[in-house]
Design a protein around this motif. Sequence first.
Motif, PDB file in Angstrom:
ATOM      1  N   UNK A 181       0.899  -1.160   0.087  1.00  0.00           N
ATOM      2  CA  UNK A 181      -0.001  -0.271   0.115  1.00  0.00           C
ATOM      3  C   UNK A 181       0.968   1.303  -0.084  1.00  0.00           C
ATOM      4  N   UNK A 182       0.622   2.225  -0.900  1.00  0.00           N
ATOM      5  CA  UNK A 182       1.355   3.333  -1.050  1.00  0.00           C
ATOM      6  C   UNK A 182       0.594   4.922  -1.069  1.00  0.00           C
ATOM      7  N   UNK A 183       1.187   5.740  -0.500  1.00  0.00           N
ATOM      8  CA  UNK A 183       0.460   7.183  -0.863  1.00  0.00           C
ATOM      9  C   UNK A 183       1.664   8.108  -0.804  1.00  0.00           C
ATOM     10  N   UNK A 184       1.620   8.753  -2.100  1.00  0.00           N
ATOM     11  CA  UNK A 184       2.582   9.943  -2.066  1.00  0.00           C
ATOM     12  C   UNK A 184       2.572  11.051  -1.179  1.00  0.00           C
ATOM     13  N   UNK A 185       1.064  11.428  -1.054  1.00  0.00           N
ATOM     14  CA  UNK A 185       0.912  12.447  -0.256  1.00  0.00           C
ATOM     15  C   UNK A 185       0.892  12.263   1.309  1.00  0.00           C
ATOM     16  N   UNK A 186       0.497  10.972   1.734  1.00  0.00           N
ATOM     17  CA  UNK A 186       0.786  10.639   3.251  1.00  0.00           C
ATOM     18  C   UNK A 186       1.938   9.943   3.320  1.00  0.00           C
ATOM     19  N   UNK A 187       2.813   9.428   2.546  1.00  0.00           N
ATOM     20  CA  UNK A 187       3.934   9.066   2.704  1.00  0.00           C
ATOM     21  C   UNK A 187       4.082   7.550   3.234  1.00  0.00           C
ATOM     22  N   UNK A 188       2.777   6.734   2.820  1.00  0.00           N
ATOM     23  CA  UNK A 188       2.634   5.455   3.353  1.00  0.00           C
ATOM     24  C   UNK A 188       3.395   4.642   2.583  1.00  0.00           C
ATOM     25  N   UNK A 189       4.084   3.839   3.215  1.00  0.00           N
ATOM     26  CA  UNK A 189       4.934   2.721   2.197  1.00  0.00           C
ATOM     27  C   UNK A 189       5.947   3.015   1.490  1.00  0.00           C
ATOM     28  N   UNK A 190       6.315   4.415   1.748  1.00  0.00           N
ATOM     29  CA  UNK A 190       7.556   4.892   1.200  1.00  0.00           C
ATOM     30  C   UNK A 190       8.928   4.421   1.679  1.00  0.00           C
ATOM     31  N   UNK A 191       9.142   3.922   2.854  1.00  0.00           N
ATOM     32  CA  UNK A 191      10.585   3.456   3.264  1.00  0.00           C
ATOM     33  C   UNK A 191      10.638   2.153   2.536  1.00  0.00           C
ATOM     34  N   UNK A 192       9.616   1.282   2.841  1.00  0.00           N
ATOM     35  CA  UNK A 192       9.488  -0.214   2.064  1.00  0.00           C
ATOM     36  C   UNK A 192       9.858  -0.291   0.771  1.00  0.00           C
ATOM     37  N   UNK A 193       9.287   0.715  -0.056  1.00  0.00           N
ATOM     38  CA  UNK A 193       9.169   0.756  -1.573  1.00  0.00           C
ATOM     39  C   UNK A 193      10.739   1.368  -1.877  1.00  0.00           C
ATOM     40  N   UNK A 194      11.028   2.311  -1.140  1.00  0.00           N
ATOM     41  CA  UNK A 194      12.471   2.886  -1.440  1.00  0.00           C
ATOM     42  C   UNK A 194      13.611   1.772  -1.144  1.00  0.00           C
ATOM     43  N   UNK A 195      13.432   0.974  -0.209  1.00  0.00           N
ATOM     44  CA  UNK A 195      14.488  -0.262   0.088  1.00  0.00           C
ATOM     45  C   UNK A 195      14.481  -0.992  -1.042  1.00  0.00           C
ATOM     46  N   UNK A 196      13.462  -1.465  -1.396  1.00  0.00           N
ATOM     47  CA  UNK A 196      13.271  -2.491  -2.403  1.00  0.00           C
ATOM     48  C   UNK A 196      13.848  -2.151  -3.737  1.00  0.00           C
ATOM     49  N   UNK A 197      13.863  -0.838  -4.050  1.00  0.00           N
ATOM     50  CA  UNK A 197      14.004  -0.341  -5.300  1.00  0.00           C
ATOM     51  C   UNK A 197      15.670  -0.087  -5.489  1.00  0.00           C
ATOM     52  N   UNK A 198      16.005   0.490  -4.140  1.00  0.00           N
ATOM     53  CA  UNK A 198      17.471   0.679  -3.952  1.00  0.00           C
ATOM     54  C   UNK A 198      18.297  -0.758  -3.990  1.00  0.00           C
ATOM     55  N   UNK A 199      17.729  -1.696  -3.555  1.00  0.00           N
ATOM     56  CA  UNK A 199      18.379  -3.062  -3.323  1.00  0.00           C
ATOM     57  C   UNK A 199      18.358  -3.466  -4.986  1.00  0.00           C
ATOM     58  N   UNK A 200      17.421  -3.247  -5.723  1.00  0.00           N
ATOM     59  CA  UNK A 200      17.627  -3.912  -7.153  1.00  0.00           C
ATOM     60  C   UNK A 200      18.584  -2.822  -7.986  1.00  0.00           C
ATOM     61  N   UNK A 201      18.700  -1.640  -7.639  1.00  0.00           N
ATOM     62  CA  UNK A 201      19.847  -0.863  -8.356  1.00  0.00           C
ATOM     63  C   UNK A 201      21.159  -1.182  -7.659  1.00  0.00           C
ATOM     64  N   UNK A 202      21.275  -1.301  -6.587  1.00  0.00           N
ATOM     65  CA  UNK A 202      22.648  -1.553  -6.038  1.00  0.00           C
ATOM     66  C   UNK A 202      22.526  -2.469  -4.759  1.00  0.00           C
ATOM     67  N   UNK A 203      22.618  -4.007  -4.817  1.00  0.00           N
ATOM     68  CA  UNK A 203      22.512  -4.707  -3.945  1.00  0.00           C
ATOM     69  C   UNK A 203      23.316  -4.723  -2.689  1.00  0.00           C
ATOM     70  N   UNK A 204      24.363  -3.962  -2.887  1.00  0.00           N
ATOM     71  CA  UNK A 204      25.092  -3.800  -1.968  1.00  0.00           C
ATOM     72  C   UNK A 204      24.958  -2.722  -0.881  1.00  0.00           C
ATOM     73  N   UNK A 205      23.743  -1.872  -1.171  1.00  0.00           N
ATOM     74  CA  UNK A 205      23.455  -0.635  -0.468  1.00  0.00           C
ATOM     75  C   UNK A 205      22.354  -1.301   0.734  1.00  0.00           C
ATOM     76  N   UNK A 206      22.676  -1.011   1.722  1.00  0.00           N
ATOM     77  CA  UNK A 206      22.250  -1.569   3.054  1.00  0.00           C
ATOM     78  C   UNK A 206      21.413  -0.220   3.320  1.00  0.00           C
ATOM     79  N   UNK A 207      19.643  -0.380   3.168  1.00  0.00           N
ATOM     80  CA  UNK A 207      18.933   0.885   3.473  1.00  0.00           C
ATOM     81  C   UNK A 207      19.051   1.126   5.068  1.00  0.00           C
TER      82      UNK A 207
END
Length: 207
Positions: A181-207
């Motif tokens: 579940x995600x909301x741009x205005x209420x920032x719901x799910x933002x941290x989880x989504x960011x961590x997932x995308x970061x890991x796709x781009x750079x698996x060595x990055x630890x959120x």
Amino acid sequence: MSILHRARFTVSAARLDQLPAPSVAEVCFVGRSNAGKSSAINVLTNQKRLAYSSKTPGRTRLINLFGIPDPIEPDQSLGFLVDLPGYGYASVARNTHEEWADILGGYLRERASLAGIVLLIDIRRGVTDLDRRLADWIAPTGRPVLALLTKADKFPYGQRVKAVFAVKKELAEIGALLAVPFSATHRIGLEEASAHIENWISPKVVP
């Protein structure tokens, strides 16, 4: 600071053959027009107008690449966020629909550097026929998918949980599917989504 916050516009392309040669990891964003794709990209990158949404439905027809600079070599990209054209407005001519289908399908099937797919679904509408068509393109690629159920602030927590279950059930043909579940205005799910995308781009990055 999230590596996504460093994203910057790199190039636009009207056709697949205008894209730069595949190199570093790419994470693409795709969704029905008006599902909140531009808002999601902007909040994930902590920028107000990195991605643009047209006031005219179906007007945004370009593939836009946003590069994430490599912290060691800033002139090189660590990866790319790829904003694919939105789809799904009946007011758009049929031949244009097919043109988008060729671009979307071609990118999802053929892009060697594609590391993950972010699928935007309006939580209030659920999975539409067009989303299922997109799933038919995605499933054979074996690429992992993060489904962001946008506008989640419109639903109470219990309905969000039910919506996640429904999306997973309806898109079961996509094996590696995470629904958030995600909301741009209420920032719901933002941290989880960011961590997932970061890991796709750079698996060595630890959120």
